[in-house]
Design a protein around this motif. Structure first.
Motif, PDB file in Angstrom:
ATOM      1  N   HIS A  21       0.825  -1.212   0.000  1.00 52.81           N
ATOM      2  CA  HIS A  21       0.000   0.000   0.000  1.00 52.81           C
ATOM      3  C   HIS A  21       0.859   1.263   0.000  1.00 52.81           C
ATOM      4  O   HIS A  21       1.988   1.256   0.496  1.00 52.81           O
ATOM      5  N   VAL A  22       0.266   2.329  -0.487  1.00 48.04           N
ATOM      6  CA  VAL A  22       0.859   3.664  -0.349  1.00 48.04           C
ATOM      7  C   VAL A  22       0.379   4.203   1.003  1.00 48.04           C
ATOM      8  O   VAL A  22      -0.823   4.182   1.276  1.00 48.04           O
ATOM      9  N   SER A  23       1.324   4.647   1.841  1.00 48.97           N
ATOM     10  CA  SER A  23       0.891   5.179   3.138  1.00 48.97           C
ATOM     11  C   SER A  23       1.425   6.593   3.324  1.00 48.97           C
ATOM     12  O   SER A  23       2.183   7.100   2.497  1.00 48.97           O
ATOM     13  N   ILE A  24       1.034   7.182   4.451  1.00 50.68           N
ATOM     14  CA  ILE A  24       1.351   8.603   4.670  1.00 50.68           C
ATOM     15  C   ILE A  24       2.811   8.781   5.113  1.00 50.68           C
ATOM     16  O   ILE A  24       3.397   7.872   5.677  1.00 50.68           O
ATOM     17  N   CYS A  25       3.363   9.950   4.849  1.00 52.05           N
ATOM     18  CA  CYS A  25       4.704  10.307   5.320  1.00 52.05           C
ATOM     19  C   CYS A  25       4.628  11.554   6.180  1.00 52.05           C
ATOM     20  O   CYS A  25       3.783  12.404   5.925  1.00 52.05           O
ATOM     21  N   PRO A  26       5.481  11.715   7.193  1.00 51.55           N
ATOM     22  CA  PRO A  26       6.490  10.752   7.600  1.00 51.55           C
ATOM     23  C   PRO A  26       5.848   9.410   7.953  1.00 51.55           C
ATOM     24  O   PRO A  26       4.794   9.371   8.586  1.00 51.55           O
ATOM     25  N   ASN A  27       6.521   8.336   7.541  1.00 52.86           N
ATOM     26  CA  ASN A  27       5.969   7.003   7.736  1.00 52.86           C
ATOM     27  C   ASN A  27       5.806   6.691   9.223  1.00 52.86           C
ATOM     28  O   ASN A  27       6.667   7.029  10.026  1.00 52.86           O
ATOM     29  N   HIS A  28       4.687   6.030   9.554  1.00 54.57           N
ATOM     30  CA  HIS A  28       4.378   5.791  10.967  1.00 54.57           C
ATOM     31  C   HIS A  28       5.357   4.828  11.635  1.00 54.57           C
ATOM     32  O   HIS A  28       5.516   4.853  12.844  1.00 54.57           O
ATOM     33  N   VAL A  29       5.992   3.963  10.880  1.00 54.56           N
ATOM     34  CA  VAL A  29       6.925   3.013  11.491  1.00 54.56           C
ATOM     35  C   VAL A  29       8.334   3.590  11.559  1.00 54.56           C
ATOM     36  O   VAL A  29       9.023   3.449  12.562  1.00 54.56           O
ATOM     37  N   THR A  30       8.759   4.264  10.492  1.00 57.55           N
ATOM     38  CA  THR A  30      10.171   4.694  10.441  1.00 57.55           C
ATOM     39  C   THR A  30      10.369   6.199  10.562  1.00 57.55           C
ATOM     40  O   THR A  30      11.489   6.656  10.763  1.00 57.55           O
ATOM     41  N   GLY A  31       9.316   6.982  10.358  1.00 52.19           N
ATOM     42  CA  GLY A  31       9.463   8.436  10.396  1.00 52.19           C
ATOM     43  C   GLY A  31      10.088   9.012   9.127  1.00 52.19           C
ATOM     44  O   GLY A  31      10.408  10.194   9.062  1.00 52.19           O
ATOM     45  N   ARG A  32      10.234   8.175   8.106  1.00 56.23           N
ATOM     46  CA  ARG A  32      10.919   8.623   6.881  1.00 56.23           C
ATOM     47  C   ARG A  32       9.919   9.207   5.874  1.00 56.23           C
ATOM     48  O   ARG A  32       8.756   8.795   5.839  1.00 56.23           O
ATOM     49  N   THR A  33      10.405  10.124   5.060  1.00 52.62           N
ATOM     50  CA  THR A  33       9.560  10.685   4.003  1.00 52.62           C
ATOM     51  C   THR A  33      10.112  10.297   2.634  1.00 52.62           C
ATOM     52  O   THR A  33      11.287  10.496   2.355  1.00 52.62           O
ATOM     53  N   VAL A  34       9.238   9.717   1.843  1.00 51.62           N
ATOM     54  CA  VAL A  34       9.581   9.268   0.481  1.00 51.62           C
ATOM     55  C   VAL A  34       8.580   9.937  -0.459  1.00 51.62           C
ATOM     56  O   VAL A  34       7.402  10.044  -0.106  1.00 51.62           O
TER      57      VAL A  34
END
Ligand code: GLA
Length: 748
Positions: free
Chosen positions: A578-591
């Protein structure tokens, strides 16, 4: 031509697939031995391999039977006969003895493949696959084994399993019943010692590839947590050193099982290895009454002399054509939006409908309501087991929500976790003995929940009734079936003390029974299995659900590696992405949003975010991604997967392609993962095309409904040129930059 036959003259069984041969021999003393598995060979008679190799057949050298047993390459070794390697079958008889001496009794060859009672198994139409059955029996105890080998010729796969039958007059306890054993040389054709390829992991870090040397003694992977787990895949690969996608030998074995497993390699002093795979013997004890049969799970194995890519494509083809079933096997799956990362437990009908409305407007086709719609579940402490809608959150219940979604033109899916019970639930208060726990002792909770004893039919009946009521209350197209903890405190209130060792396997049979019954009642249901992400991602579960949630880690950067590992074994159509929101909830990373979409395209595709909070620009990007999905999903679902380069190796980019079976087109995904100044020049050698075909390569535009953009042609070339001379890796600015190339056959 027959693919399985018996050569009477040499007492040799021959199994052929398109590119591989398998040979089994019978010695004068009636031991059934493994003669060969590998690249296709012309000879049927390989008996010289046992006849002239030391030690000789024990008939001729009775004084050294023990030495023979210790070195002979067995097809299915019993325990306690003098073979000091691990046995495939260990049993304890009434008198306390344990020797299992399996000798040849007979065989049968059929042109079909029967299902395995109660277990997932590969399947084929009548006449499509031949099956060999070899019968063995211990002449003293009458414990019998039938070994089954089915040849999936086109996929170069042989499916194996064992059935143990008690032909004696007394009950016997089975302590170990493995599915497959492969006794073979420890070196490849070029004399290089095989290495062991496995995949290990944990929550949000599944499918991590590892290659290690095979030392003397035993090494391998296992699960003893009551499910196949995320610590290791129930897969084992023997690979030539330096294995690549298209160079080196590889033997790949996988077990179609979702419970405890053991996959091992044992290297003996004579530089032979015994590969073994099956139900983990720890905690396993099965009583077999006279006349009863025990069915081992099925193992599938493939061999390639041309690297890992062939192994992956063989497994993909097998699973897509001969394991995955149901309505969605060969059709496009709906693009879904799941509310988990959008709302967690904090939602109501209005919130869900607002997500659905915006999703529909962007071209998404189904809303999945995740955890929290039932009982009084406002956090993860309560209500598992109470599969009754929470009318406070969803007034009018699922039927109202379902009707509103239907009116909107959206499909409806829900999350369930049927194997679990919260101590704070009506179900637990009514039936405390339905939970797996030891009477009088406090069981270990995990996420504050306990596991239901689904080895019990009454528990399964309750669950089927409860789930059927939910699924019957409105049109539900999809179920995400979750399983969020390990098993512990093993005890079933319904099994006698002498049969407690059967609980773990009966639990696995219970999950299969539940899903089979549910799918029989709701044949159009799209089931997606899940277990805290990919903690029960195995081919057994694929028999019931065509897709499995790959990982709770939805960070596209992480997914590049996770999906690369998963796609080594499983078709892209099986990988929940799936496409999920950033910052990512697991890693905090933004892609970047587009890269998240390109990565999720190599899976089932969907969204996991609060779409109502996105900008107009992001909504437009979703429309563009949806368009890409519709354009390429058929190719991604049915095509051949080619891994060109892995970020794991390169350290800065990742590249893979999916080619149509007729090699007329390919979708190539290139991701510049980490930008480097003055990055090394790289050539991408594009494999998987027809060397003689002429192709156009275009950069896929991300046009939306509103704005049509043309693909940009970058070159035209023969498939041979694209493979040998290759493409130069394009320069990109910034991290996590992705590009899709569409390669299509054109007239010269
Ligand atoms: C597990 C799943 C998630 C989500 C939660 C809900 O962790 O992997 O996707 O469904 O459960 O509790």
């Amino acid at each position: 031509m027959r693919n399985i036959y018996f050569d009477e003259g040499s007492s040799c069984f021959c199994i052929e697939t398109r590119n591989t041969s398998y040979r089994i021999g019978i010695t004068d003393g009636l031991y059934v031995g493994h003669l060969f598995y590998g690249a296709k060979i012309p000879d049927t008679d390989l008996s010289y391999k046992t006849a002239y190799a030391p030690p000789m057949d024990p008939i001729k050298q009775a004084r050294d039977l023990c030495v023979f047993m210790d070195c002979f390459r067995f097809e299915y070794p019993g325990w306690g006969t003098g073979d000091s390697r691990e046995g495939a079958l260990c049993a304890r008889y009434k008198d306390g003895t344990t020797r299992v001496n399996l000798l040849y009794k007979g065989y049968a060859i059929s042109s079909s493949k029967a299902p395995v009672p109660g277990l997932p198994a590969t399947y084929a139409a009548e006449g499509e696959v031949e099956t060999l059955r070899i019968d063995l029996e211990d002449p003293d105890t009458k414990l019998a084994v039938s070994l089954y080998y089915s040849a999936f010729t086109e996929c170069d796969v042989i499916a194996r399993r064992a059935e143990v039958k008690n032909n004696g007059s007394e009950e016997v306890e089975l302590e170990r019943v493995l599915s497959a054993v492969l006794d073979m040389p420890a070196r490849d054709m070029h004399g290089r010692p095989f290495e062991l390829l496995t995949f290990h992991g944990t929550w949000a870090r599944e499918f991590t590839r590892e290659i290690r040397p095979i030392g003397h003694g035993t090494t391998g992977v296992a699960a003893i947590c009551g499910k196949s787990g995320n610590r290791a895949q129930n897969f084992l690969g023997l690979v030539s050193p330096g294995i690549t996608q298209d160079c080196g030998e590889v033997y790949g074995l996988q077990l179609l099982y979702s419970g405890n497993f053991s996959s091992k390699v044992e290297k003996s002093p004579n530089e032979e290895i015994r590969v073994s795979m099956g139900i983990h013997p720890e905690g396993f004890l099965w009583k077999l009454a006279p006349g009863e049969v025990f069915y081992s799970p099925e193992a599938v194995m493939t061999y390639s002399e041309n690297g890992l890519g062939t192994m992956s494509r063989n497994f993909h083809d097998l699973y897509r054509a001969h394991l995955i079933r149901g309505k969605y096997k060969d059709i496009e799956r709906p693009i879904l939006i799941n509310n988990w990362e959008a709302t967690y437990f904090d939602f109501d009908t209005d919130k869900l409908l607002s997500i659905a409305r915006q999703a529909k407007e962007c071209g998404i086709e189904m809303l999945v309501v995740d955890d929290g719609w039932f009982g009084v579940r406002n956090d993860d402490n309560t209500s598992l087991g109470d599969w009754v809608v929470n009318e406070k959150k969803l007034p009018g219940g699922l039927s109202r929500l379902g009707a509103e979604l239907k009116a909107m033109g959206m499909k409806f899916g829900i999350w369930v976790e049927p194997e679990m019970v919260s101590p704070d639930s009506d179900l637990f208060r009514a039936h405390p003995d339905w939970a797996i726990s030891i009477p009088g002792r406090e069981p270990a909770r995990s996420r504050n929940q306990l596991v239901l004893d689904i080895s019990r039919k009454d528990v399964r009946d309750y669950l089927i009734d409860a789930l059927s009521a939910v699924l019957g209350s409105t049109e539900i197209a999809y179920v995400k079936w979750d399983m969020n903890r390990h098993l512990s405190d093993l005890y079933s209130a319904q099994l006698p003390s002498s049969r407690q060792g059967e609980l773990l396997h009966r639990f696995a049979l219970g999950i299969y029974d539940l899903q089979e019954r549910l799918l029989t009642s709701f044949p159009d249901l799209l089931l997606e299995n899940c277990s805290s992400g990919g903690a029960r991602f195995d081919p057994g579960m694929l028999y019931y659900s065509p897709q499995i949630w790959t990982s709770d880690d939805t960070d596209a950067y992480e997914r590049i590696r996770i999906q690369e590992g998963a796609a080594t074994l499983y078709p892209l159509s099986a990988l929940g992405a799936h496409v999920s929101i950033c910052p990512n909830h697991v890693t905090g990373r933004t892609v970047p949003f587009m890269t998240r979409g390109h990565v999720a395209l190599a899976g089932t595709f969907g969204y996991e975010l609060d779409i109502t909070k996105l900008s107009d620009e992001e909504h437009d990007m979703i429309r563009r991604q949806v368009k890409l999905f519709h354009r390429f999903h058929e190719l991604i679902r049915t095509g051949d997967y080619y891994r060109m380069d892995a970020f794991r190796d390169t350290g800065f980019y990742d590249c893979y392609g999916v080619a149509s079976k007729d090699k007329s087109e390919m979708l190539l995904t290139m991701i510049h993962v980490m930008n480097q100044p003055c990055a090394p020049n790289r050539t991408i050698h594009i494999r998987g095309l027809d060397p003689k075909k002429y192709y156009r390569i275009e950069v896929v535009s991300d046009s939306s409904e509103k704005e049509e953009k043309k693909d940009e042609t970058i070159c035209r070339a023969y498939g041979a040129t694209l493979e040998k001379a290759g493409l130069t890796l394009p320069c990109r600015y910034g991290d996590f930059q992705s590009l899709l190339y569409h390669i299509t056959e054109i007239k010269k």
